[in-house]
Design a protein around this motif. Structure first.
Motif, PDB file in Angstrom:
ATOM      1  N   SER A  97       0.830  -1.206   0.000  1.00 49.66           N
ATOM      2  CA  SER A  97       0.000   0.000   0.000  1.00 49.66           C
ATOM      3  C   SER A  97       0.864   1.256   0.000  1.00 49.66           C
ATOM      4  O   SER A  97       0.493   2.275  -0.589  1.00 49.66           O
ATOM      5  N   ASP A  98       2.024   1.193   0.654  1.00 51.82           N
ATOM      6  CA  ASP A  98       2.948   2.330   0.639  1.00 51.82           C
ATOM      7  C   ASP A  98       3.452   2.598  -0.774  1.00 51.82           C
ATOM      8  O   ASP A  98       3.578   3.756  -1.198  1.00 51.82           O
ATOM      9  N   LEU A  99       3.735   1.522  -1.507  1.00 48.12           N
ATOM     10  CA  LEU A  99       4.198   1.664  -2.887  1.00 48.12           C
ATOM     11  C   LEU A  99       3.092   2.250  -3.758  1.00 48.12           C
ATOM     12  O   LEU A  99       3.326   3.140  -4.580  1.00 48.12           O
ATOM     13  N   LEU A 100       1.865   1.770  -3.567  1.00 50.65           N
ATOM     14  CA  LEU A 100       0.719   2.304  -4.314  1.00 50.65           C
ATOM     15  C   LEU A 100       0.540   3.793  -4.020  1.00 50.65           C
ATOM     16  O   LEU A 100       0.357   4.601  -4.939  1.00 50.65           O
ATOM     17  N   SER A 101       0.600   4.152  -2.747  1.00 53.05           N
ATOM     18  CA  SER A 101       0.427   5.545  -2.349  1.00 53.05           C
ATOM     19  C   SER A 101       1.486   6.434  -2.988  1.00 53.05           C
ATOM     20  O   SER A 101       1.178   7.517  -3.509  1.00 53.05           O
ATOM     21  N   GLU A 102       2.724   5.971  -2.985  1.00 57.35           N
ATOM     22  CA  GLU A 102       3.800   6.769  -3.571  1.00 57.35           C
ATOM     23  C   GLU A 102       3.630   6.897  -5.084  1.00 57.35           C
ATOM     24  O   GLU A 102       3.876   7.968  -5.653  1.00 57.35           O
ATOM     25  N   VAL A 111       0.799   6.880  -6.816  1.00 58.97           N
ATOM     26  CA  VAL A 111      -0.288   7.818  -7.085  1.00 58.97           C
ATOM     27  C   VAL A 111       0.162   9.249  -6.783  1.00 58.97           C
ATOM     28  O   VAL A 111      -0.089  10.173  -7.573  1.00 58.97           O
ATOM     29  N   SER A 112       0.843   9.431  -5.669  1.00 57.55           N
ATOM     30  CA  SER A 112       1.308  10.767  -5.296  1.00 57.55           C
ATOM     31  C   SER A 112       2.277  11.313  -6.331  1.00 57.55           C
ATOM     32  O   SER A 112       2.218  12.499  -6.705  1.00 57.55           O
ATOM     33  N   ARG A 113       3.178  10.442  -6.831  1.00 55.58           N
ATOM     34  CA  ARG A 113       4.132  10.882  -7.838  1.00 55.58           C
ATOM     35  C   ARG A 113       3.417  11.312  -9.119  1.00 55.58           C
ATOM     36  O   ARG A 113       3.743  12.336  -9.710  1.00 55.58           O
ATOM     37  N   MET A 114       2.419  10.543  -9.531  1.00 53.23           N
ATOM     38  CA  MET A 114       1.688  10.872 -10.753  1.00 53.23           C
ATOM     39  C   MET A 114       0.863  12.150 -10.572  1.00 53.23           C
ATOM     40  O   MET A 114       0.772  12.980 -11.484  1.00 53.23           O
ATOM     41  N   ASN A 115       0.272  12.319  -9.406  1.00 52.13           N
ATOM     42  CA  ASN A 115      -0.477  13.548  -9.138  1.00 52.13           C
ATOM     43  C   ASN A 115       0.437  14.770  -9.124  1.00 52.13           C
ATOM     44  O   ASN A 115       0.067  15.844  -9.610  1.00 52.13           O
ATOM     45  N   ALA A 154      -6.381   3.148  -6.777  1.00 52.15           N
ATOM     46  CA  ALA A 154      -6.272   4.184  -5.749  1.00 52.15           C
ATOM     47  C   ALA A 154      -7.631   4.527  -5.158  1.00 52.15           C
ATOM     48  O   ALA A 154      -7.771   4.664  -3.941  1.00 52.15           O
ATOM     49  N   THR A 155      -8.657   4.679  -6.015  1.00 51.73           N
ATOM     50  CA  THR A 155      -9.982   5.040  -5.505  1.00 51.73           C
ATOM     51  C   THR A 155     -10.567   3.920  -4.655  1.00 51.73           C
ATOM     52  O   THR A 155     -11.348   4.178  -3.734  1.00 51.73           O
ATOM     53  N   GLU A 156     -10.179   2.690  -4.933  1.00 48.23           N
ATOM     54  CA  GLU A 156     -10.656   1.561  -4.131  1.00 48.23           C
ATOM     55  C   GLU A 156      -9.969   1.507  -2.773  1.00 48.23           C
ATOM     56  O   GLU A 156     -10.428   0.818  -1.859  1.00 48.23           O
ATOM     57  N   ASN A 157      -8.863   2.241  -2.644  1.00 44.71           N
ATOM     58  CA  ASN A 157      -8.094   2.228  -1.395  1.00 44.71           C
ATOM     59  C   ASN A 157      -7.899   3.638  -0.845  1.00 44.71           C
ATOM     60  O   ASN A 157      -6.946   3.891  -0.107  1.00 44.71           O
ATOM     61  N   SER A 165      -4.200  14.730  -0.806  1.00 40.03           N
ATOM     62  CA  SER A 165      -3.513  14.933  -2.074  1.00 40.03           C
ATOM     63  C   SER A 165      -4.410  15.646  -3.065  1.00 40.03           C
ATOM     64  O   SER A 165      -3.996  16.586  -3.750  1.00 40.03           O
ATOM     65  N   TYR A 166      -5.685  15.217  -3.150  1.00 39.96           N
ATOM     66  CA  TYR A 166      -6.622  15.856  -4.065  1.00 39.96           C
ATOM     67  C   TYR A 166      -6.929  17.277  -3.618  1.00 39.96           C
ATOM     68  O   TYR A 166      -7.110  18.164  -4.448  1.00 39.96           O
ATOM     69  N   ASP A 167      -6.995  17.511  -2.307  1.00 40.64           N
ATOM     70  CA  ASP A 167      -7.222  18.868  -1.803  1.00 40.64           C
ATOM     71  C   ASP A 167      -6.131  19.814  -2.309  1.00 40.64           C
ATOM     72  O   ASP A 167      -6.415  20.915  -2.779  1.00 40.64           O
ATOM     73  N   ARG A 168      -4.877  19.384  -2.201  1.00 40.96           N
ATOM     74  CA  ARG A 168      -3.766  20.215  -2.659  1.00 40.96           C
ATOM     75  C   ARG A 168      -3.838  20.456  -4.159  1.00 40.96           C
ATOM     76  O   ARG A 168      -3.577  21.545  -4.644  1.00 40.96           O
ATOM     77  N   MET A 169      -4.205  19.389  -4.891  1.00 38.81           N
ATOM     78  CA  MET A 169      -4.198  19.476  -6.343  1.00 38.81           C
ATOM     79  C   MET A 169      -5.257  20.436  -6.871  1.00 38.81           C
ATOM     80  O   MET A 169      -5.039  21.161  -7.825  1.00 38.81           O
ATOM     81  N   PHE A 170      -6.428  20.464  -6.241  1.00 41.98           N
ATOM     82  CA  PHE A 170      -7.518  21.293  -6.739  1.00 41.98           C
ATOM     83  C   PHE A 170      -7.592  22.669  -6.098  1.00 41.98           C
ATOM     84  O   PHE A 170      -8.341  23.525  -6.549  1.00 41.98           O
ATOM     85  N   ARG A 171      -6.779  22.893  -5.063  1.00 44.42           N
ATOM     86  CA  ARG A 171      -6.885  24.148  -4.336  1.00 44.42           C
ATOM     87  C   ARG A 171      -6.630  25.347  -5.246  1.00 44.42           C
ATOM     88  O   ARG A 171      -7.302  26.377  -5.149  1.00 44.42           O
ATOM     89  N   HIS A 172      -5.657  25.253  -6.165  1.00 44.94           N
ATOM     90  CA  HIS A 172      -5.345  26.405  -7.003  1.00 44.94           C
ATOM     91  C   HIS A 172      -6.427  26.659  -8.044  1.00 44.94           C
ATOM     92  O   HIS A 172      -6.463  27.723  -8.659  1.00 44.94           O
ATOM     93  N   VAL A 173      -7.341  25.680  -8.236  1.00 47.51           N
ATOM     94  CA  VAL A 173      -8.488  25.890  -9.126  1.00 47.51           C
ATOM     95  C   VAL A 173      -9.614  26.573  -8.363  1.00 47.51           C
ATOM     96  O   VAL A 173     -10.226  27.531  -8.853  1.00 47.51           O
ATOM     97  N   PHE A 174      -9.877  26.091  -7.158  1.00 45.72           N
ATOM     98  CA  PHE A 174     -11.018  26.606  -6.393  1.00 45.72           C
ATOM     99  C   PHE A 174     -10.788  27.997  -5.812  1.00 45.72           C
ATOM    100  O   PHE A 174     -11.702  28.815  -5.773  1.00 45.72           O
ATOM    101  N   THR A 175      -9.567  28.264  -5.348  1.00 41.35           N
ATOM    102  CA  THR A 175      -9.325  29.506  -4.624  1.00 41.35           C
ATOM    103  C   THR A 175      -9.701  30.770  -5.405  1.00 41.35           C
ATOM    104  O   THR A 175     -10.435  31.623  -4.886  1.00 41.35           O
ATOM    105  N   PRO A 176      -9.239  30.923  -6.667  1.00 39.93           N
ATOM    106  CA  PRO A 176      -9.625  32.155  -7.381  1.00 39.93           C
ATOM    107  C   PRO A 176     -11.118  32.246  -7.651  1.00 39.93           C
ATOM    108  O   PRO A 176     -11.681  33.354  -7.707  1.00 39.93           O
TER     109      PRO A 176
END
Length: 206
Positions: free
Chosen positions: A55-60, A62-66, A117-120, A129-140
């Motif tokens: 699961s650590d490998l999966l998390s890394e 996904v995080s790398r791709m994001n 990833a969505t299953e886990n 991770s998704y919060d960080r990724m979308f924050r620059h879209v939502f904030t403005p």
């Protein structure tokens, strides 16, 4: 970066690539540490030097791709933000096609990883991770509507979780529906919010 650090990251990259290659052929639950090591050309002790569990490998992975996607999108972040600041409000969505199309294309091209990833999600803690990724879209956009700072975490949580629910359903169906169709569904769910009315009323009552 010294030679030791360079070797460490090179080895991690090899295991990540091995994981993605195996994931293209079989479900996550059937991939073993032994297989990862064989494909990557490393021993088991090296795997556990980097990760405690699969699961650590999966998390890394996904995080790398994001992070790669976010870095790509942020190259044009100034122009993107300016567009959100200057476009007519009637054209202002909390999720724009300019952002959705490349993101959905990115997910479709890596659908097996993102479906896993969505299953886990709960185990991997991907919400942050998704919060960080979308924050620059939502904030403005939230700035444009004058949304109070204390309300923003709730509003962002609502839209981000809803967006990920639609994407999760799309992944379950192996991304068979077109990206254009999925964008239309998402935008039906995030029509121009009645924020102006809501917040003007709220200010009047405060």
């Amino acid at each position: 970066m010294n030679k030791s650090e360079s070797r460490y990251f090179t080895t991690a990259t090899k295991m990540d690539e091995a994981f993605l290659a195996l994931l293209a052929k079989k479900d996550f639950m059937y991939i073993t540490v032994k297989e990862i090591c064989e494909v990557a050309g490393v021993n088991r002790s090296t795997f556990y030097l980097h990760y405690e569990t699969m699961s650590d490998l999966l998390s890394e992975s996904v995080s790398r791709m994001n992070e790669q996607f976010r870095a790509c999108m942020e190259k044009d972040s100034d122009a993107f933000s300016a567009k959100l600041q200057n476009c007519p409000r009637d054209e202002l969505y909390l999720i724009t096609q300019d952002y959705l199309k490349p993101y959905l294309s990115y997910i479709k091209n890596n659908k097996r990883l993102f479906r896993t990833a969505t299953e886990n999600t709960a185990v991997l803690g991907l919400d942050k991770s998704y919060d960080r990724m979308f924050r620059h879209v939502f904030t403005p956009i939230l700035d444009r509507y004058g949304v109070l700072q204390q309300d923003r975490p709730y509003i962002m949580a609502f839209y981000i979780r809803g967006l990920m629910a639609i994407i999760s359903e799309w992944l379950k169906n192996d991304c068979t529906d077109s990206i254009t169709y999925v964008i239309s569904v998402i935008q039906q769910c995030v029509k121009k919010p009645q924020s102006e009315t809501i917040y003007s009323q709220k200010k009047l009552h405060n």
